[in-house]
Write a protein that holds these residues in place. Structure first.
Motif, short mmCIF file in Angstrom:
data_model
loop_
_atom_site.label_atom_id
_atom_site.label_comp_id
_atom_site.label_asym_id
_atom_site.label_seq_id
_atom_site.Cartn_x
_atom_site.Cartn_y
_atom_site.Cartn_z
N LEU A 87 0.72 -1.28 0.09
CA LEU A 87 0.15 -0.14 -0.03
C LEU A 87 0.74 1.29 0.10
O LEU A 87 0.44 2.44 -0.42
CB LEU A 87 -1.00 -0.03 1.21
CG LEU A 87 -2.00 -1.10 1.03
CD1 LEU A 87 -2.83 -1.04 2.32
CD2 LEU A 87 -2.89 -1.10 -0.09
N LEU A 88 2.12 1.30 0.49
CA LEU A 88 3.02 2.24 0.34
C LEU A 88 3.28 2.55 -0.79
O LEU A 88 3.45 3.67 -1.38
CB LEU A 88 4.13 1.85 1.32
CG LEU A 88 5.27 2.95 1.11
CD1 LEU A 88 4.93 4.36 1.85
CD2 LEU A 88 6.61 2.44 2.04
N GLY A 89 3.71 1.53 -1.72
CA GLY A 89 3.85 1.69 -3.12
C GLY A 89 2.84 2.16 -3.90
O GLY A 89 3.02 3.07 -4.77
N VAL A 90 1.54 1.61 -3.49
CA VAL A 90 0.59 2.11 -4.53
C VAL A 90 0.25 3.75 -3.99
O VAL A 90 0.01 4.57 -4.94
CB VAL A 90 -0.81 1.55 -4.04
CG1 VAL A 90 -2.03 2.18 -4.52
CG2 VAL A 90 -0.59 0.05 -4.60
N ALA A 91 0.53 4.12 -2.71
CA ALA A 91 0.17 5.56 -2.12
C ALA A 91 1.37 6.59 -3.17
O ALA A 91 0.94 7.55 -3.56
CB ALA A 91 0.30 5.66 -0.78
N ALA A 92 2.59 5.91 -3.11
CA ALA A 92 3.48 6.60 -3.67
C ALA A 92 3.12 6.84 -5.25
O ALA A 92 3.39 7.95 -5.85
CB ALA A 92 4.92 5.72 -3.86
N ALA A 93 2.74 5.73 -5.95
CA ALA A 93 2.16 5.95 -7.29
C ALA A 93 1.17 7.01 -7.53
O ALA A 93 1.03 7.93 -8.51
CB ALA A 93 1.85 4.50 -7.90
N TRP A 94 0.17 6.91 -6.60
CA TRP A 94 -0.85 8.09 -6.45
C TRP A 94 -0.25 9.46 -6.13
O TRP A 94 -0.67 10.43 -6.95
CB TRP A 94 -2.03 7.57 -5.45
CG TRP A 94 -3.06 6.82 -6.05
CD1 TRP A 94 -2.82 5.26 -6.42
CD2 TRP A 94 -4.42 7.12 -6.47
NE1 TRP A 94 -3.88 5.09 -6.82
CE2 TRP A 94 -5.08 5.89 -6.75
CE3 TRP A 94 -5.03 8.48 -6.38
CZ2 TRP A 94 -6.29 6.11 -7.21
CZ3 TRP A 94 -6.65 8.24 -6.73
CH2 TRP A 94 -6.98 7.22 -7.09
N ALA A 95 0.66 9.62 -5.51
CA ALA A 95 1.41 10.84 -5.26
C ALA A 95 1.96 11.22 -6.76
O ALA A 95 1.84 12.49 -6.70
CB ALA A 95 2.30 10.75 -4.09
N TYR A 96 2.66 10.34 -7.23
CA TYR A 96 3.04 10.70 -8.46
C TYR A 96 2.05 11.31 -9.36
O TYR A 96 2.17 12.33 -10.11
CB TYR A 96 3.86 9.53 -9.13
CG TYR A 96 4.20 9.74 -10.47
CD1 TYR A 96 5.64 10.39 -10.81
CD2 TYR A 96 3.70 9.37 -11.74
CE1 TYR A 96 6.27 10.51 -12.10
CE2 TYR A 96 4.22 9.70 -13.07
CZ TYR A 96 5.51 10.15 -13.01
OH TYR A 96 6.01 10.20 -14.26
N ASN A 97 0.99 10.68 -9.74
CA ASN A 97 -0.04 11.01 -10.43
C ASN A 97 -0.49 12.36 -10.25
O ASN A 97 -0.95 13.35 -10.77
CB ASN A 97 -1.09 9.88 -10.69
CG ASN A 97 -0.78 9.17 -11.10
OD1 ASN A 97 0.22 8.81 -12.07
ND2 ASN A 97 -1.71 7.82 -11.17
N LEU A 98 -0.73 12.67 -8.51
CA LEU A 98 -1.50 14.01 -8.44
C LEU A 98 -0.45 15.05 -8.30
O LEU A 98 -0.88 16.12 -7.64
CB LEU A 98 -2.08 13.66 -6.87
CG LEU A 98 -3.14 12.61 -7.07
CD1 LEU A 98 -3.61 12.17 -5.59
CD2 LEU A 98 -4.27 13.08 -7.79
N GLY A 99 0.79 15.04 -8.64
CA GLY A 99 1.60 16.21 -8.49
C GLY A 99 3.07 16.01 -8.38
O GLY A 99 3.76 16.83 -8.85
N LEU A 100 3.57 14.85 -7.93
CA LEU A 100 5.02 14.68 -7.59
C LEU A 100 5.77 14.47 -9.23
O LEU A 100 6.84 14.84 -9.11
CB LEU A 100 5.17 13.59 -6.77
CG LEU A 100 6.60 13.59 -5.96
CD1 LEU A 100 6.32 14.80 -5.06
CD2 LEU A 100 6.61 12.40 -5.15
N LYS A 101 4.90 14.22 -9.99
CA LYS A 101 5.71 13.79 -11.41
C LYS A 101 5.97 15.16 -12.12
O LYS A 101 6.99 15.00 -13.03
CB LYS A 101 4.50 13.24 -12.35
CG LYS A 101 3.42 14.18 -12.69
CD LYS A 101 2.22 13.70 -13.64
CE LYS A 101 2.78 13.37 -14.96
NZ LYS A 101 1.83 12.43 -15.77
#
Length: 266
Positions: A118-132
């Motif tokens: 779930l940490l990995g999934v949360a990191a991927a969502w953070a990427y999508n939502l702006g970290l990218k």
């Protein structure tokens, strides 16, 4: 056969295309194979498959939902949300449903194992939502790929920790995958205000740096294979084809994945 836009069949097809099917299936197959090679039984492997698949689906659908405006501005008509095959609200709804399903499926592998996934999934969502769009765009990929050995290993009887080299190799492979994945879209990303690490580096330096992380992943997994990986990475210098550098990066990544499957999580 032409499927009319807006029909249920069209929306389902659009969702299938918008989930980034290639990476989604590849990552799901890789982690499931890693689980099988590490000693998980059929039921355990099925649980791993379900958790990873729902997580990847949520990431793919949320990615296309977030990027719909940018994709439309760049005329990317191949994207389902741009072509009108699937509305953006449907993408968000599907992403949330998949994310909700991912939580119990992940935790069913054990609290520690599920927590890492779930940490990995949360990191991927953070990427999508702006970290990218920041210089830290590589971090979610390092976390997302680096946690998979822990997810698999901690789900085994006795909850053994994975070997350090499996986590390090996963993180290096993730960073290389990030650079290779963004490379073709750098120009369009810059036009729409996305300034992640690859965009700041530019196409040439990103192309040069991608094999470095992939070769490093191979070296960490099994150092005698590093010369072969380096040879594959340098091969494009002898071939005058635009696609050759990217193809060589894919070859090195495939070698790293093969070694990870052979060695397991330690």
């Amino acid at each position: 056969m032409c499927v009319p836009l807006g029909t249920p069949t069209s929306v389902l097809l659009g969702l299938a295309l918008a989930c980034h099917p290639g990476p989604t299936l590849a990552v799901t197959a890789l982690v499931t194979a890693l689980a099988a090679g590490s000693g998980r039984g059929p039921a355990g492997c099925l649980l791993v498959l379900a958790a990873v698949l729902t997580g990847q689906l949520s990431v793919g659908w949320s990615n296309d939902a977030v990027d719909a405006r940018r994709d439309r501005a760049l005329g990317r008509t191949g994207k389902p949300a741009v072509s009108g095959r699937v509305p953006v609200p449907a993408l968000w709804a599907a992403a949330v449903v998949a994310l909700v399903a991912c939580v119990p499926l992940s935790l069913a592998n054990g609290a520690a194992a599920g927590g890492f996934h779930l940490l990995g999934v949360a990191a991927a969502w953070a990427y999508n939502l702006g970290l990218k769009a920041t210089v830290l765009s590589w971090v979610p990929y390092a976390i997302g790929f680096g946690q998979f050995p822990a997810f698999v290993s901690l789900g085994l009887p006795g909850q053994p920790w994975p070997a350090w080299w499996s986590v390090a190799a996963g993180a290096l492979l993730g960073i290389g995958a990030h650079l290779a994945n963004v490379l073709p879209d750098i120009d369009g990303d810059l036009k729409t205000g996305v300034h992640g690490l690859p965009q700041r580096l530019g196409p040439r330096r990103t192309l040069a740096l991608t094999p470095v992380f992939l070769v490093a992943a191979v070296a960490v997994l099994w150092w005698p294979a590093a010369p072969l990986a380096a040879a594959l990475a340098l091969a494009p210098r002898l071939v005058r084809r635009p696609a050759a550098p990217f193809q060589s990066a894919v070859a090195v990544a495939a070698l790293a994945v093969a070694l990870l499957l052979v060695r397991g999580t330690g």
